[in-house]
Enzyme design. Structure first.
Site, PDB file in Angstrom:
ATOM      1  N   CYS A   3       0.851  -1.192   0.000  1.00 10.96           N
ATOM      2  CA  CYS A   3       0.000   0.000   0.000  1.00 10.96           C
ATOM      3  C   CYS A   3       0.885   1.240   0.000  1.00 10.96           C
ATOM      4  O   CYS A   3       1.721   1.431   0.892  1.00 10.96           O
ATOM      5  CB  CYS A   3      -0.917  -0.001   1.224  1.00 10.96           C
ATOM      6  SG  CYS A   3      -1.771   1.566   1.465  1.00 10.96           S
ATOM      7  N   CYS A   6       0.621   3.351   3.220  1.00  4.40           N
ATOM      8  CA  CYS A   6       1.275   2.695   4.365  1.00  4.40           C
ATOM      9  C   CYS A   6       2.786   2.872   4.261  1.00  4.40           C
ATOM     10  O   CYS A   6       3.458   3.114   5.280  1.00  4.40           O
ATOM     11  CB  CYS A   6       0.912   1.212   4.426  1.00  4.40           C
ATOM     12  SG  CYS A   6      -0.736   0.876   5.086  1.00  4.40           S
ATOM     13  N   ASP A  29      -0.105  16.687  -1.276  1.00  5.84           N
ATOM     14  CA  ASP A  29      -0.435  15.885  -2.453  1.00  5.84           C
ATOM     15  C   ASP A  29       0.626  16.132  -3.534  1.00  5.84           C
ATOM     16  O   ASP A  29       1.050  17.272  -3.763  1.00  5.84           O
ATOM     17  CB  ASP A  29      -1.833  16.258  -2.981  1.00  5.84           C
ATOM     18  CG  ASP A  29      -2.364  15.216  -3.952  1.00  5.84           C
ATOM     19  OD1 ASP A  29      -3.323  14.508  -3.594  1.00  5.84           O
ATOM     20  OD2 ASP A  29      -1.801  15.099  -5.068  1.00  5.84           O
ATOM     21  N   HIS A  45      -4.337   1.069   8.398  1.00  8.42           N
ATOM     22  CA  HIS A  45      -4.797   0.876   7.019  1.00  8.42           C
ATOM     23  C   HIS A  45      -6.295   0.602   6.991  1.00  8.42           C
ATOM     24  O   HIS A  45      -6.762  -0.409   7.527  1.00  8.42           O
ATOM     25  CB  HIS A  45      -4.050  -0.278   6.336  1.00  8.42           C
ATOM     26  CG  HIS A  45      -4.511  -0.491   4.931  1.00  8.42           C
ATOM     27  ND1 HIS A  45      -3.953   0.177   3.863  1.00  8.42           N
ATOM     28  CD2 HIS A  45      -5.519  -1.251   4.419  1.00  8.42           C
ATOM     29  CE1 HIS A  45      -4.592  -0.176   2.757  1.00  8.42           C
ATOM     30  NE2 HIS A  45      -5.542  -1.039   3.070  1.00  8.42           N
ATOM     31  N   THR A  93      -8.234   6.369  -6.368  1.00 12.07           N
ATOM     32  CA  THR A  93      -7.104   5.726  -7.047  1.00 12.07           C
ATOM     33  C   THR A  93      -6.127   5.077  -6.065  1.00 12.07           C
ATOM     34  O   THR A  93      -5.393   4.162  -6.450  1.00 12.07           O
ATOM     35  CB  THR A  93      -6.332   6.731  -7.930  1.00 12.07           C
ATOM     36  OG1 THR A  93      -5.833   7.791  -7.120  1.00 12.07           O
ATOM     37  CG2 THR A  93      -7.220   7.298  -9.022  1.00 12.07           C
ATOM     38  N   HIS A  96      -6.032   3.436   0.314  1.00 14.23           N
ATOM     39  CA  HIS A  96      -5.846   3.674   1.751  1.00 14.23           C
ATOM     40  C   HIS A  96      -6.632   4.961   1.973  1.00 14.23           C
ATOM     41  O   HIS A  96      -6.290   6.004   1.381  1.00 14.23           O
ATOM     42  CB  HIS A  96      -4.350   3.832   2.065  1.00 14.23           C
ATOM     43  CG  HIS A  96      -4.022   4.073   3.511  1.00 14.23           C
ATOM     44  ND1 HIS A  96      -3.075   3.323   4.189  1.00 14.23           N
ATOM     45  CD2 HIS A  96      -4.467   5.005   4.395  1.00 14.23           C
ATOM     46  CE1 HIS A  96      -2.979   3.780   5.442  1.00 14.23           C
ATOM     47  NE2 HIS A  96      -3.804   4.811   5.582  1.00 14.23           N
ATOM     48  N   HIS A  98      -8.243   8.359   2.430  1.00 10.32           N
ATOM     49  CA  HIS A  98      -7.580   9.662   2.589  1.00 10.32           C
ATOM     50  C   HIS A  98      -8.590  10.770   2.368  1.00 10.32           C
ATOM     51  O   HIS A  98      -9.551  10.615   1.608  1.00 10.32           O
ATOM     52  CB  HIS A  98      -6.405   9.800   1.623  1.00 10.32           C
ATOM     53  CG  HIS A  98      -6.752   9.467   0.203  1.00 10.32           C
ATOM     54  ND1 HIS A  98      -6.820   8.170  -0.253  1.00 10.32           N
ATOM     55  CD2 HIS A  98      -7.066  10.252  -0.846  1.00 10.32           C
ATOM     56  CE1 HIS A  98      -7.163   8.176  -1.523  1.00 10.32           C
ATOM     57  NE2 HIS A  98      -7.333   9.427  -1.920  1.00 10.32           N
ATOM     58  N   HIS A 100      -8.819  14.655   1.137  1.00  6.82           N
ATOM     59  CA  HIS A 100      -8.154  15.786   0.490  1.00  6.82           C
ATOM     60  C   HIS A 100      -8.562  17.061   1.226  1.00  6.82           C
ATOM     61  O   HIS A 100      -9.758  17.304   1.437  1.00  6.82           O
ATOM     62  CB  HIS A 100      -8.619  15.926  -0.969  1.00  6.82           C
ATOM     63  CG  HIS A 100      -8.305  14.736  -1.837  1.00  6.82           C
ATOM     64  ND1 HIS A 100      -7.242  14.725  -2.719  1.00  6.82           N
ATOM     65  CD2 HIS A 100      -8.913  13.529  -1.973  1.00  6.82           C
ATOM     66  CE1 HIS A 100      -7.225  13.560  -3.359  1.00  6.82           C
ATOM     67  NE2 HIS A 100      -8.222  12.830  -2.928  1.00  6.82           N
TER      68      HIS A 100
HETATM   69  P1  AMP Z   1      -7.801   9.720  -4.993  1.00  8.26           P
HETATM   70  O1  AMP Z   1      -7.967   9.902  -6.469  1.00  8.26           O
HETATM   71  O2  AMP Z   1      -8.859  10.370  -4.166  1.00  8.26           O
HETATM   72  O3  AMP Z   1      -7.566   8.267  -4.615  1.00  8.26           O
HETATM   73  O4  AMP Z   1      -6.483  10.534  -4.598  1.00  8.26           O
HETATM   74  C1  AMP Z   1      -5.201  10.011  -4.574  1.00  8.26           C
HETATM   75  C2  AMP Z   1      -4.280  11.194  -4.434  1.00  8.26           C
HETATM   76  O5  AMP Z   1      -3.008  10.726  -4.061  1.00  8.26           O
HETATM   77  C3  AMP Z   1      -4.121  12.007  -5.719  1.00  8.26           C
HETATM   78  O6  AMP Z   1      -4.522  13.350  -5.503  1.00  8.26           O
HETATM   79  C4  AMP Z   1      -2.617  11.873  -6.009  1.00  8.26           C
HETATM   80  O7  AMP Z   1      -2.067  13.061  -6.560  1.00  8.26           O
HETATM   81  C5  AMP Z   1      -2.051  11.562  -4.641  1.00  8.26           C
HETATM   82  N1  AMP Z   1      -0.783  10.848  -4.634  1.00  8.26           N
HETATM   83  C6  AMP Z   1      -0.480   9.721  -5.333  1.00  8.26           C
HETATM   84  N2  AMP Z   1       0.778   9.333  -5.043  1.00  8.26           N
HETATM   85  C7  AMP Z   1       1.266  10.230  -4.151  1.00  8.26           C
HETATM   86  C8  AMP Z   1       2.520  10.375  -3.465  1.00  8.26           C
HETATM   87  N3  AMP Z   1       3.532   9.514  -3.644  1.00  8.26           N
HETATM   88  N4  AMP Z   1       2.670  11.432  -2.633  1.00  8.26           N
HETATM   89  C9  AMP Z   1       1.659  12.321  -2.453  1.00  8.26           C
HETATM   90  N5  AMP Z   1       0.467  12.219  -3.043  1.00  8.26           N
HETATM   91  C10 AMP Z   1       0.272  11.196  -3.884  1.00  8.26           C
HETATM   92 ZN    ZN Z   2      -2.386   1.450   3.632  1.00  9.40          ZN
END
Ligand code: AMP
Ligand code: ZN
Length: 112
Positions: A3, A6, A29, A45, A93, A96, A98, A100
């Site tokens: 993940c 994680c 982000d 998680h 996407t 885990h 989250h 925003h």
């Molecule tokens: P979601 O589409 O709601 O699942 O959002 C996933 C978010 O994770 C997106 O806004 C990505 O830009 C962000 N993201 C993906 N990989 C990373 C990373 N390594 N560091 C920071 N943010 C990330």
């Molecule tokens: Zn996780």
């Protein structure tokens, strides 16, 4: 478990930390949609908000407590928006859970 978030919590993948306590971790982000775009995640998680139960729902409260603290520390006195995407229809996407946290410009409409 493979993940991404994680691994970020464990420091195995770098991130720009904004806030951390016993329960949550918050970081910038990588593809910001606003001048201020932070992701707030539980350290435990949980795949998505569809997996919230009576046993883990305290973590949602901890996330919103952290958001209020982050707003104070970053002078977001004009406000902010919190969004969580869940599952395929919600365009999630990273699986885990989250939240925003967006600010730093006037956000449009009521949702995006
Ligand atoms: P979601 O589409 O709601 O699942 O959002 C996933 C978010 O994770 C997106 O806004 C990505 O830009 C962000 N993201 C993906 N990989 C990373 C990373 N390594 N560091 C920071 N943010 C990330
Ligand atoms: Zn996780």
């Amino acid at each position: 478990m493979d993940c991404l978030f994680c691994k970020i919590i464990k420091g195995e993948i770098p991130s720009k930390k904004v806030y951390e306590n016993e329960f949550v971790y918050a970081f910038e982000d990588i593809a910001p949609q606003a001048p201020f775009h932070v992701l707030i995640i539980p350290k435990e998680h949980i795949a998505s908000s569809a997996d919230i139960t009576a046993d883990n729902s305290i973590l949602v409260a901890k996330i919103f407590e952290a958001a209020a603290q982050i707003a104070k520390e970053n002078d977001l006195k004009d406000g902010f928006r919190i969004v969580t995407n869940s599952g395929k229809v919600g365009c999630q996407t990273v699986f885990h859970m989250h939240f925003h946290m967006l600010s730093g410009r006037q956000l449009e409409g009521q949702m995006g």
